[in-house]
Each structure stands twice: as C-alpha cells, then as structure tokens.
Motif scaffolding. Structure first.
Motif, short mmCIF file in Angstrom:
data_model
loop_
_atom_site.label_atom_id
_atom_site.label_comp_id
_atom_site.label_asym_id
_atom_site.label_seq_id
_atom_site.Cartn_x
_atom_site.Cartn_y
_atom_site.Cartn_z
N ARG A 238 5.38 0.20 -6.99
CA ARG A 238 4.26 0.61 -7.83
C ARG A 238 4.29 2.11 -8.10
NH1 ARG A 238 1.78 -3.14 -4.36
NH2 ARG A 238 0.84 -1.51 -3.07
N TYR B 33 4.72 -1.20 -2.37
CA TYR B 33 4.00 0.05 -2.63
C TYR B 33 4.89 1.04 -3.37
CZ TYR B 33 1.46 4.40 -1.64
OH TYR B 33 0.80 5.59 -1.75
N HIS C 120 -1.75 -4.63 -0.38
CA HIS C 120 -2.45 -3.54 -1.03
C HIS C 120 -3.91 -3.93 -1.20
CE1 HIS C 120 -1.32 -6.16 -4.37
NE2 HIS C 120 -2.34 -5.64 -5.02
N LYS D 91 6.85 2.71 -10.79
CA LYS D 91 6.36 2.24 -12.08
C LYS D 91 5.40 3.25 -12.70
CE LYS D 91 4.07 -1.75 -14.23
NZ LYS D 91 3.46 -3.10 -13.98
#
Length: 634
Positions: free
Chosen positions: A28, A25, A625, A31
C-alpha cells in the motif's frame, strides 16, 4: 559490535510472524508513493479550497505545485502544561518551512487529555480510547491530500501513540515528531510521594497536599517523572522519529526553538521531492519496533507501552506480543534510574547524558539495531548517541555524549548496569497473563503470597482502607477494569495507600485487569490481566480469602484453589451501568464493544486475519490493517 543473539532472534520472530501483514502494508505504501506528490492529482476546485486562506506568498507556491507542503498536526491546548508550549510552534514551523523554500499548513488538531487531571474521575474512563480518537483525528487532518510530509506535535500519554498510529496510515508520508520538552524541576519526587502518603494516613490536610502538588507541577512542559509522557519521548528517539536529542530540552529556550525550526527544514529534505525520501512506513519497521521495546526496558519506562507499542506495531503491519517483551527483558540491562525507579527526574537524566548515553551504550552492547532508517538521515541510529546544542554563533549543532564518567546515581554503563534485566516481567497462571514492572520494587517485595481481597472499583479499596480493614497481608484484586468494561482506567489512587500498608510491614500486592502506567512504583502490581473479566477472564472467579501468588521472579500469577472447585465457580458479574453514562462515556459505547484485549493493544479497530498470519507462542489473535469492525467475540 555484533547484534545480541536474543535481539536478533526476537526480531526474526517478529518479522516472520508479521510477514503477511507487513507485505500488504508495504504494498500500500508503494502504491501511494507511485501516485507522486498528491496535490498534482487534485482537481482545480479541490486545490483552490485547499489554499484559499493561505497568505499570498504561500498561495503562489501551493498553486505552482513546485515545492513541498508540510502538514502540522498538533495536540495544543493551554490547560495542560505539556501541550501549552505548542501554541508557538506552528508559526516557528511555517517560518522555517518558508526559509527552506516550502510551505506548511496547520492541518488539524487532536484532543489531548491528561491522566493526571482525570485520575480517579469519570473522565479517566475515556483516556485509553482517546488514543484511537487521536489516531482518527490525525487521519482526518492528513486526508485532504494536500501534503508531502507531516510534523506531529505531541508529547503525553495517549497523544504520541495516537498520532503515530494515525500517521502510519499515511505510510508514504515522511513524518517527524516534534516534542515540547519537560518543565523545569520542582520539588523532589520523594518529597511529593511523602506528602501523598501522609495525606493518605490523615497526617496532613488538603491544603498541604495541594501546596506540594503545585510545587511539583508548576510550569509549562511535561511532568518530570518518567511516566508515559516521557517514555513516549524516549521511544521517539530510539525509533528515529525525533531529531536526535530533542526529547528532553525544556520549552521556551533558544535550543528548543532551534530544534523546532530544524524539524521543519528536515521534513522538507526527506520529502518525496528531495534526495532523502524517508516515508514513515519505512522508518517504523520490525527493527525499529524491537528497538522501541529495548529502549523501554533499558530505561524502566511506562508499562502503558506494553499496550501502546502493540497497537503502534499493528498500525505498521507488524505483530508483537508480551512474549517479545519478556524475552528481551531477560537480556536488556537497566541503565537509567529515573523516578519512580530512582530519585532523579528527566531533567537530571538529560543533563547526565540522557538518551544519547543510553543509546550509545546499547549500540555498543549489540542491543539495538543500529542500521535502522531514521529521520536524521545518514549514520543510522548512531546519530542519536549525540546531544544537540547551540554553538558559539548560536547555530544548532550536535556533539557526542561523553560516556567515560557517567553520573552513576542516574546512568550506568551496560557493563555494570543497575540491574541485569529490564525490570518488566510477564506473569502467567490460572489468573491469566499480566505484566509487572519490577524496576522500582525492592527484591523482598517481588514475591507475595496472601489472601485475596476482591473489589470491583478502586473507590471500594479506598473505602476499605479508610475503615481500617486493610491492615493485614492481602492481595487486592481490582477487577472489571479492562477496556471492554470501563475503558481500562489507571488506578493511581491506590498507590499511596498500598505504599503506606507496605511501609507498615504488611505484604501487599495489586492484581487488576486495569492499568497503573509509568508511575507504577514500589508496590508489586500485576496489571493488564488478560483476558479481562468482561471477556471471560478468570479474575471474575476469585473470591475473598482465596490464596493468591504473585511471583515476579518465576513469572507466576495464580490462585491456589482446587482445580475442580475453580472450574465449577460461576464468574462474578459487575454492575457497570455507572461507567456507561455521563462525562461523555455514552459516546464511547462502540469503543468498549469493539476493544480487543490489552495484549492486542486494546485497539478498537481491526480487520479480518489474512491467510497465513499467526500469533505469538500463546496464539494471540492477529488482525490486519485497521478498519472499523462490527464487533468482536468475547
């Protein structure tokens, strides 16, 4: 004050259990963050579409890409009292954003339904799943890549959890939750409950009941008892997602408007281009989730959050289960007496010191992580031991809450609590796992051993009561009420009649794979039984006359039936066709088919388990996710 060892141990356990999911998580998040302010990457056509309808001044700022643009996501509607105040909020937020050199756009609305209106009606079977619809609606609103931060306007039962789950999918966006506040106090909750019980006994008619309810639910704002709606607001405080002390300020007041405007200004300050970048994915970490559980226990909050907090945590890559609630409940004291576990309402609670008092006491007792990241900035969670006010010049300011002489009818110090535990217990046995809220249940009613009376609907219980069949000791087993069966409705229509029977001296209790929520009251209720009947749960094996034991002191929920006979029984089958059609239920077939169990947050979206992820001590499934799944195994 050093951290309580149990809080530390539970947090460490959550962190270890969650490591694979949380790592993915946060990767991400980084990113998304690395891409910079999203609008700069939009093509000219995309960007022009995004501000075509904006006022001229805002359009210039949006075109030049130099200042933050805030998303407003709102649950406004004017039928429901809690959401009606949000009608005015977008204009206040836009004006405040402009004053801070930024812009704000109404990004989207989310549905908001009221369990109080749908209680006992077919629409209640959409209620729990509306949380996931709200999460998806939030994601749609934020999906246009036009925004640098978000303001989420929500307050009631499934709305705040849904908004938060949706916002957490945009982990890189700073997000502040903006509440509307409770309505002013009406008649006392005791008087409201008394009239309901008199109606259940046939002593008063519908006109008297309606008059009483109108005096209780009488203006804009949330209901004033400490149910799921107000538990939501408590959680947003203790998780650091509100401005400090914002939860229980009445709507339509200068202080409420000042807090609303301040939320927009603060969202600008914590945006990616400011000096205090505070993405929501960093605010909601393992410590914040542990704090949320502690806050729920210390205030006697809604049992719905034994479902919602699990789903919220999963949305942030964090895995919790009911073992965590149980272990923390053993050491977290009950510091608040707010109806249904006391006579006060949330206005009385707030006037007595409210969340500022509770958070201050818990911090001093080492029962909260004080070093969490919050939207309020420097100072950590200690900022939330203050209450907002308007100074002599009418400016918004904060001051410390006095804890030297509390109103002990509402608040207690951690050194002398109302109860030494949090009043939420985990039950287990051959009937499955369940939770029970004991903070409003008198000690003499916390252990019930009685024959089972089995029902497949709450209407069937009510009909048996009306026929005079329930004037005896019994445990009402109301089954086929789980997420996969009919959406897991709340069963509040049973509260008055069971209360009447208990008051008449009968030993009664409720066992169900359905919900009772934050209004769970004086009757012992083992709820959220998992696995649910439709997923092979053992409640389907119970027969009328089986001796059942609900022991909230020892954590036991079992049928005293010979083991061989128990295993040989064929599980009952219910006719659920009525719950498949009408009132929009046809559209929710995929939700029912994909719903996980109550202890897994009843989520309807999931992904495959990453390598290395593990469940709790009872091996609860863990999922990654969220994406739509084709289905789950029973």
């Amino acid at each position: 004050m050093s951290l309580h060892p149990v809080l530390q141990a539970v947090t460490d356990r959550i962190r270890s259990r969650s490591a694979p999911l949380r790592t993915a998580y946060l990767a991400r998040l980084e990113k998304a963050r690395a891409k910079g302010p999203i609008r700069q990457a939009l093509g000219c056509t995309n960007l022009a579409h995004g501000y075509a309808a904006a006022p001229a001044g805002d359009k210039i700022m949006l075109r030049e890409l130099r200042r933050p643009n805030l998303a407003i996501v709102s649950s406004y509607n004017d039928m429901l009292s809690a959401h009606q105040p949000f009608e005015r909020f977008p204009a206040l937020l836009k004006q405040a954003a402009r004053g801070a050199g930024a812009t704000a756009q109404f990004a989207g609305g989310v549905p908001a339904m009221c369990d109080g209106v749908t209680q006992g009606e077919p629409g209640m079977e959409l209620s729990l799943f509306s949380r996931d619809v709200i999460a998806m609606s939030t994601a749609v609103a934020l999906s246009h890549n036009m925004f640098d931060a978000a303001l989420c306007l929500g307050i009631c039962d499934k709305i705040v959890p849904g908004l938060l789950i949706g916002a957490l999918q945009f982990s890189h966006l700073p997000t502040i939750f903006v509440p509307g506040g409770p309505m002013p106090s009406g008649i006392s909750n005791d008087e409201k409950a008394r009239v309901r019980q008199r109606f259940a006994k046939g002593e008063v008619g519908r006109a008297a009941l309606l008059e009483s309810e109108e005096k209780s639910y009488h203006s804009a704002g949330t209901c004033t008892f400490f149910g799921t709606a107000n538990s939501n607001q408590m959680l947003m405080e203790v998780m650091g997602l509100h401005l400090p002390g914002a939860a229980f300020v009445n709507p339509g007041t200068p202080l409420r408007d000042a807090l609303t405007a301040a939320a927009a200004r603060r969202a600008v300050e914590i945006g990616a281009e400011g000096n205090e970048y505070t993405p929501i994915g960093h605010v909601v970490d393992e410590r914040a989730i542990a704090n949320a559980i502690v806050g729920l226990l210390a205030t006697g909050g809604s049992t719905n959050h034994t479902i919602h907090l699990v789903a919220i945590a999963r949305a942030a890559g964090i895995v919790i289960n009911w073992d965590d609630f149980r272990d923390l409940s053993d050491v977290v004291p009950l510091l608040a007496r707010v109806y249904p576990n006391g006579k006060a309402d949330v206005n009385h609670f707030h006037a007595a010191g409210g969340m500022g008092y509770v958070i201050g006491e818990l911090l001093d007792a080492g029962l909260l992580h004080g070093d969490t990241l919050t939207v309020a900035g420097a100072g950590g969670l200690a900022r939330y031991s203050q209450q907002p006010h308007l100074d002599e010049a009418g400016r918004l300011a904060w001051r410390d809450v006095s804890r030297s002489d509390p109103d002990t009818s509402v608040l207690s110090p951690a050194s002398a609590p109302f109860s030494s535990d949090g009043g939420l217990k985990l039950l287990g046995g051959n009937l499955g796992r369940a939770v029970i809220k004991t903070s409003a249940v008198k000690p003499e009613h916390r252990v019930v051993q009685a024959p089972a009376r089995v029902f497949d609907t709450q209407e069937a219980v009510m009909a048996a009561f009306d026929r005079g069949e329930l004037h005896c000791d019994f445990v009402a087993v109301v089954r086929f009420q789980g997420p996969r069966a009919n959406g897991m409705p709340e069963l509040h229509k049973l509260t008055p009649l069971l209360g009447v029977l208990q008051d008449q001296g009968f030993r009664v209790a409720l066992v169900t794979d359905g919900r009772m929520s934050g209004a769970s009251g004086k009757v012992p209720a083992a709820i959220h039984v998992t696995p649910e009947c439709l997923a092979g749960g053992p409640l389907a094996r119970v027969r009328d006359g089986d001796m059942l034991v609900l022991d909230s002191e020892r954590g036991v929920l079992e049928a005293r039936v010979d083991a061989a006979e128990w295993l040989a029984r064929e599980p009952a089958v219910a006719d659920l066709e009525e719950s498949r059609h009408g009132m929009g239920r046809d559209l929710f077939a995929a939700f029912r088919a994909n719903a996980l169990g109550a202890e897994e947050g009843a989520i309807t979206f999931q992904a495959a388990e990453p390598a290395g992820a593990t469940g709790g001590s009872h091996d609860a499934p863990v999922h990654g996710h969220f994406v739509f799944a084709e289905g789950v195994e029973a």
